[in-house]
Design a protein around this motif. Structure first.
Motif, short mmCIF file in Angstrom:
data_model
loop_
_atom_site.label_atom_id
_atom_site.label_comp_id
_atom_site.label_asym_id
_atom_site.label_seq_id
_atom_site.Cartn_x
_atom_site.Cartn_y
_atom_site.Cartn_z
N GLY A 15 70.29 -87.35 15.27
CA GLY A 15 69.87 -88.70 15.25
C GLY A 15 70.27 -88.91 13.88
O GLY A 15 70.52 -90.13 13.30
N PRO A 16 70.19 -88.03 12.64
CA PRO A 16 70.60 -88.46 11.22
C PRO A 16 71.98 -89.06 11.62
O PRO A 16 72.79 -89.98 11.14
CB PRO A 16 70.56 -87.23 10.70
CG PRO A 16 69.63 -86.54 11.46
CD PRO A 16 69.59 -86.44 12.64
N VAL A 17 73.41 -88.79 11.99
CA VAL A 17 74.45 -89.20 12.16
C VAL A 17 74.44 -89.99 12.83
O VAL A 17 74.96 -91.35 11.92
CB VAL A 17 75.35 -87.92 13.18
CG1 VAL A 17 76.33 -88.71 12.92
CG2 VAL A 17 75.39 -87.12 12.27
N ARG A 18 73.67 -91.06 13.99
CA ARG A 18 73.50 -91.80 14.45
C ARG A 18 72.85 -93.11 13.29
O ARG A 18 73.45 -94.28 12.77
CB ARG A 18 72.15 -91.94 15.61
CG ARG A 18 72.15 -92.94 16.46
CD ARG A 18 71.51 -93.15 17.43
NE ARG A 18 71.62 -94.08 18.50
CZ ARG A 18 72.62 -95.13 18.84
NH1 ARG A 18 73.71 -95.21 18.39
NH2 ARG A 18 71.78 -95.81 20.03
N ARG A 19 71.66 -92.49 12.91
CA ARG A 19 71.45 -93.53 12.04
C ARG A 19 72.61 -94.29 10.43
O ARG A 19 72.81 -94.62 10.20
CB ARG A 19 70.28 -93.14 10.92
CG ARG A 19 69.04 -93.24 12.50
CD ARG A 19 67.70 -92.51 11.76
NE ARG A 19 67.40 -91.00 11.20
CZ ARG A 19 67.35 -90.31 11.99
NH1 ARG A 19 67.08 -91.08 13.35
NH2 ARG A 19 67.10 -89.42 11.78
N VAL A 20 72.98 -92.75 10.27
CA VAL A 20 74.14 -93.26 9.05
C VAL A 20 75.12 -94.13 9.21
O VAL A 20 75.64 -95.06 9.12
CB VAL A 20 74.44 -91.69 8.68
CG1 VAL A 20 75.65 -92.28 7.46
CG2 VAL A 20 73.59 -90.48 7.65
N LEU A 21 75.64 -93.81 10.83
CA LEU A 21 76.86 -94.66 11.26
C LEU A 21 76.55 -96.44 11.61
O LEU A 21 76.74 -97.06 11.30
CB LEU A 21 77.40 -94.02 12.18
CG LEU A 21 78.01 -92.41 12.61
CD1 LEU A 21 78.02 -92.55 13.61
CD2 LEU A 21 79.45 -92.74 12.20
N ALA A 22 74.79 -95.75 11.78
CA ALA A 22 74.05 -97.63 11.99
C ALA A 22 74.42 -98.40 10.95
O ALA A 22 74.73 -99.04 11.27
CB ALA A 22 73.34 -97.64 13.19
N ALA A 23 74.02 -97.57 9.82
CA ALA A 23 73.86 -98.44 8.84
C ALA A 23 74.72 -98.51 8.05
O ALA A 23 75.29 -99.25 7.49
CB ALA A 23 72.80 -97.58 7.23
N ALA A 24 75.64 -97.32 7.92
CA ALA A 24 77.16 -97.78 7.40
C ALA A 24 78.14 -98.59 7.58
O ALA A 24 78.86 -99.24 7.06
CB ALA A 24 77.94 -96.42 7.07
N PHE A 25 78.00 -98.82 9.38
CA PHE A 25 79.47 -99.81 9.75
C PHE A 25 78.19 -101.45 10.61
O PHE A 25 78.77 -101.98 10.78
CB PHE A 25 79.79 -99.13 10.82
CG PHE A 25 80.70 -98.22 10.53
CD1 PHE A 25 82.32 -98.30 9.85
CD2 PHE A 25 80.36 -97.38 10.36
CE1 PHE A 25 82.97 -97.74 9.72
CE2 PHE A 25 81.49 -95.46 9.62
CZ PHE A 25 82.85 -96.58 9.54
N ALA A 26 77.29 -101.38 9.84
CA ALA A 26 76.19 -102.81 10.09
C ALA A 26 76.64 -103.56 10.13
O ALA A 26 77.33 -104.10 9.27
CB ALA A 26 74.60 -102.48 9.74
N ARG A 27 77.06 -104.73 10.69
CA ARG A 27 76.76 -106.35 11.27
C ARG A 27 76.09 -106.83 11.94
O ARG A 27 75.58 -106.30 13.05
CB ARG A 27 78.38 -105.96 11.38
CG ARG A 27 79.47 -105.37 11.54
CD ARG A 27 81.07 -105.53 12.13
NE ARG A 27 80.52 -105.98 13.74
CZ ARG A 27 81.45 -105.49 14.46
NH1 ARG A 27 82.32 -105.08 14.49
NH2 ARG A 27 81.55 -106.68 15.52
N PRO A 28 75.91 -108.08 10.99
CA PRO A 28 74.75 -108.84 12.06
C PRO A 28 74.85 -109.45 13.47
O PRO A 28 74.51 -109.42 14.18
CB PRO A 28 74.77 -109.95 10.97
CG PRO A 28 75.93 -110.70 9.89
CD PRO A 28 76.38 -108.95 10.01
N ASP A 29 76.12 -109.01 14.03
CA ASP A 29 76.59 -109.74 14.80
C ASP A 29 76.64 -108.55 15.77
O ASP A 29 76.56 -109.35 17.69
CB ASP A 29 78.22 -110.42 14.88
CG ASP A 29 79.04 -109.53 14.94
OD1 ASP A 29 78.76 -108.64 13.98
OD2 ASP A 29 80.44 -109.64 14.99
#
Length: 181
Positions: A15-29
């Motif tokens: 779960g924490p890995v998923r959150r870090v990946l999602a935040a680091a690679f976040a894109r509005p699209d």
């Protein structure tokens, strides 16, 4: 004093890995960046090497991640194992303080200890040069990304005690989850 801790990913870190990946690679699209799905899919394949999924914790919080997974180098003499580095991610609030460098170095050190020989990456040459990565095409390595030039990079891990000589050029084949990135 806040402590920096580097270690392989464990079952409770998903779960924490998923959150870090999602935040680091976040894109509005996109709702979820493709890097999140890539890691989740790779976990269920033969490419996954648990000791090479590295995290960095700062003050007990998982703030960074670097993943090395198995790829194959096909060359005139046959095939050889190699590794792909990526994704590498650091939580936005902890970027530019050395956590990315630390977790990548920890992953490369672990790969060296396991006797691995070659790592490829697609990424910022200014960042990866500090680890010794150079253009992969100059080593005769091709991939679906080799046409991108400078970002397609490779590193021969030290020490080479195998007696196998230089790494042969050839085509680097990635496991199927990589085709979605």
């Amino acid at each position: 004093m806040t402590t920096l801790r580097l270690r392989p990913e464990g079952p409770a870190d998903t779960g924490p890995v998923r959150r870090v990946l999602a935040a680091a690679f976040a894109r509005p699209d996109v709702l979820a960046p493709p890097e999140v799905g890539l890691v989740e899919e790779l976990r269920g394949t033969d490419a996954w090497i648990p000791e090479l999924a590295m995290i960095v914790e700062y003050g007990g919080e998982l703030v960074g991640y670097a993943l090395l997974t198995r790829v194959r180098l096909h060359h005139d003499g046959g095939a050889a194992p190699a590794l792909a580095l990526g994704p590498v991610a650091v939580a936005p609030h902890r970027q530019r303080v050395g956590h990315g460098t630390a977790v990548v170095q920890a992953a490369l050190d672990a790969a060296t200890e396991l006797g691995e020989r070659l790592v490829v990456v697609l990424g910022d040459p200014a960042f990866y040069r500090r680890f010794g990565f150079t253009r992969a095409d100059r080593m005769g390595l091709t991939s679906p990304w080799s046409g991108l030039g400078d970002p397609w990079q490779a590193l021969v891990l030290p020490p080479d005690t195998s007696g196998d000589g230089p790494v042969p050029g050839g085509e680097v084949l990635f496991p199927p989850p990589w085709s979605k990135v």
